[in-house]
Design a protein around this motif. Structure first.
Motif, PDB file in Angstrom:
ATOM      1  N   ASN A   8     -51.274   3.297 -17.172  1.00 43.19           N
ATOM      2  CA  ASN A   8     -52.461   2.449 -17.095  1.00 43.19           C
ATOM      3  C   ASN A   8     -53.000   2.123 -18.496  1.00 43.19           C
ATOM      4  N   ARG A   9     -53.001   3.085 -19.363  1.00 47.11           N
ATOM      5  CA  ARG A   9     -53.472   2.865 -20.727  1.00 47.11           C
ATOM      6  C   ARG A   9     -52.583   1.851 -21.456  1.00 47.11           C
ATOM      7  N   ILE A  10     -51.293   1.971 -21.263  1.00 49.59           N
ATOM      8  CA  ILE A  10     -50.351   1.051 -21.904  1.00 49.59           C
ATOM      9  C   ILE A  10     -50.561  -0.365 -21.366  1.00 49.59           C
ATOM     10  N   ILE A  11     -50.716  -0.497 -20.064  1.00 47.35           N
ATOM     11  CA  ILE A  11     -50.935  -1.812 -19.449  1.00 47.35           C
ATOM     12  C   ILE A  11     -52.242  -2.421 -19.955  1.00 47.35           C
ATOM     13  N   ILE A  12     -53.291  -1.642 -20.006  1.00 42.74           N
ATOM     14  CA  ILE A  12     -54.582  -2.136 -20.496  1.00 42.74           C
ATOM     15  C   ILE A  12     -54.473  -2.551 -21.950  1.00 42.74           C
ATOM     16  N   PHE A  13     -53.759  -1.774 -22.746  1.00 46.50           N
ATOM     17  CA  PHE A  13     -53.564  -2.119 -24.153  1.00 46.50           C
ATOM     18  C   PHE A  13     -52.837  -3.461 -24.292  1.00 46.50           C
ATOM     19  N   PHE A  14     -51.742  -3.657 -23.542  1.00 45.10           N
ATOM     20  CA  PHE A  14     -50.995  -4.912 -23.620  1.00 45.10           C
ATOM     21  C   PHE A  14     -51.810  -6.090 -23.102  1.00 45.10           C
ATOM     22  N   LEU A  15     -52.570  -5.895 -22.057  1.00 49.44           N
ATOM     23  CA  LEU A  15     -53.432  -6.971 -21.542  1.00 49.44           C
ATOM     24  C   LEU A  15     -54.504  -7.352 -22.560  1.00 49.44           C
ATOM     25  N   SER A  16     -55.071  -6.354 -23.206  1.00 51.59           N
ATOM     26  CA  SER A  16     -56.083  -6.616 -24.230  1.00 51.59           C
ATOM     27  C   SER A  16     -55.484  -7.400 -25.394  1.00 51.59           C
ATOM     28  N   CYS A  17     -54.303  -6.986 -25.832  1.00 55.48           N
ATOM     29  CA  CYS A  17     -53.634  -7.689 -26.941  1.00 55.48           C
ATOM     30  C   CYS A  17     -53.298  -9.123 -26.553  1.00 55.48           C
ATOM     31  N   THR A  18     -52.826  -9.312 -25.325  1.00 52.86           N
ATOM     32  CA  THR A  18     -52.473 -10.647 -24.851  1.00 52.86           C
ATOM     33  C   THR A  18     -53.704 -11.542 -24.790  1.00 52.86           C
ATOM     34  N   MET A  19     -54.796 -11.029 -24.268  1.00 55.86           N
ATOM     35  CA  MET A  19     -56.031 -11.824 -24.192  1.00 55.86           C
ATOM     36  C   MET A  19     -56.539 -12.165 -25.586  1.00 55.86           C
ATOM     37  N   MET A  21     -54.741 -12.532 -28.325  1.00 56.55           N
ATOM     38  CA  MET A  21     -53.867 -13.552 -28.898  1.00 56.55           C
ATOM     39  C   MET A  21     -54.133 -14.918 -28.261  1.00 56.55           C
ATOM     40  N   LEU A  22     -54.335 -14.953 -26.957  1.00 57.54           N
ATOM     41  CA  LEU A  22     -54.617 -16.225 -26.284  1.00 57.54           C
ATOM     42  C   LEU A  22     -55.939 -16.820 -26.759  1.00 57.54           C
ATOM     43  N   LEU A  23     -56.898 -15.970 -26.986  1.00 59.39           N
ATOM     44  CA  LEU A  23     -58.203 -16.434 -27.466  1.00 59.39           C
ATOM     45  C   LEU A  23     -58.069 -17.123 -28.822  1.00 59.39           C
ATOM     46  N   PHE A  24     -57.358 -16.513 -29.755  1.00 57.55           N
ATOM     47  CA  PHE A  24     -57.189 -17.120 -31.070  1.00 57.55           C
ATOM     48  C   PHE A  24     -56.292 -18.349 -31.036  1.00 57.55           C
ATOM     49  N   THR A  25     -55.308 -18.354 -30.167  1.00 59.80           N
ATOM     50  CA  THR A  25     -54.446 -19.524 -30.028  1.00 59.80           C
ATOM     51  C   THR A  25     -55.246 -20.705 -29.495  1.00 59.80           C
ATOM     52  N   ALA A  26     -56.080 -20.475 -28.516  1.00 54.42           N
ATOM     53  CA  ALA A  26     -56.899 -21.547 -27.945  1.00 54.42           C
ATOM     54  C   ALA A  26     -57.890 -22.069 -28.982  1.00 54.42           C
ATOM     55  N   CYS A  27     -58.489 -21.205 -29.763  1.00 51.60           N
ATOM     56  CA  CYS A  27     -59.419 -21.646 -30.807  1.00 51.60           C
ATOM     57  C   CYS A  27     -58.696 -22.454 -31.874  1.00 51.60           C
ATOM     58  N   GLY A  28     -57.483 -22.071 -32.202  1.00 53.77           N
ATOM     59  CA  GLY A  28     -56.704 -22.806 -33.182  1.00 53.77           C
ATOM     60  C   GLY A  28     -56.385 -24.203 -32.701  1.00 53.77           C
ATOM     61  N   ASN A  29     -56.062 -24.360 -31.433  1.00 55.95           N
ATOM     62  CA  ASN A  29     -55.779 -25.684 -30.876  1.00 55.95           C
ATOM     63  C   ASN A  29     -57.020 -26.557 -30.891  1.00 55.95           C
ATOM     64  N   LYS A  30     -58.156 -25.981 -30.611  1.00 58.01           N
ATOM     65  CA  LYS A  30     -59.386 -26.751 -30.624  1.00 58.01           C
ATOM     66  C   LYS A  30     -59.696 -27.247 -32.034  1.00 58.01           C
ATOM     67  N   SER A  31     -59.478 -26.407 -33.027  1.00 60.44           N
ATOM     68  CA  SER A  31     -59.719 -26.808 -34.408  1.00 60.44           C
ATOM     69  C   SER A  31     -58.810 -27.957 -34.812  1.00 60.44           C
TER      70      SER A  31
END
Length: 126
Positions: A8-19, A21-31
């Motif tokens: 569960n800890r590993i899954i939560i860690f990977f989900l957090s990292c994925t979110m 990365m997606l957040l910064f990718t989306a902000c980069g596209n908007k810029s």
């Protein structure tokens, strides 16, 4: 049980990292899209500035045709009033009037000619 906690800890860690990365990718596209939109708006403003200059030239040509001002005076007035013509607004109108007043002070044009030019400019700006 301990094995599931680690999983569960590993899954939560990977989900957090994925979110993250997606957040910064989306902000980069908007810029990037904002930059493109800003560039397009700048090109439109430049085009508007050229259109305004042409309108002023036509208005001043009417005054030349009416013998209100000479062609030389019209050229000097045009150079004076089209400074930052793409920035429309009250501040620009006041700057144009100040530039015309300077031409009057420099005895390039008379006060009556300046007043007539202001009338033409006001008609163009409407």
């Amino acid at each position: 049980m301990n094995r599931y906690k680690n999983f569960n800890r590993i899954i939560i860690f990977f989900l957090s990292c994925t979110m993250f990365m997606l957040l910064f990718t989306a902000c980069g596209n908007k810029s990037a899209s904002d930059l493109k939109r800003s560039t397009e708006n700048s090109a439109e403003r430049q085009l508007d500035g050229n259109q305004i200059k042409k309108k002023y030239e036509a208005g001043l040509q009417q005054l030349v045709d009416d013998a209100t001002i000479t062609k030389d005076q019209a050229d000097k007035v045009l150079n004076s009033i089209v400074t930052n013509a793409s920035d429309l607004g009250k501040q620009t109108e006041q700057k144009q009037k100040d530039n015309l007043n300077k031409l009057v002070e420099d005895k390039v044009i008379t006060r009556e000619q300046a007043d007539r030019i202001i009338e033409v400019i006001d008609k163009i700006d409407q």
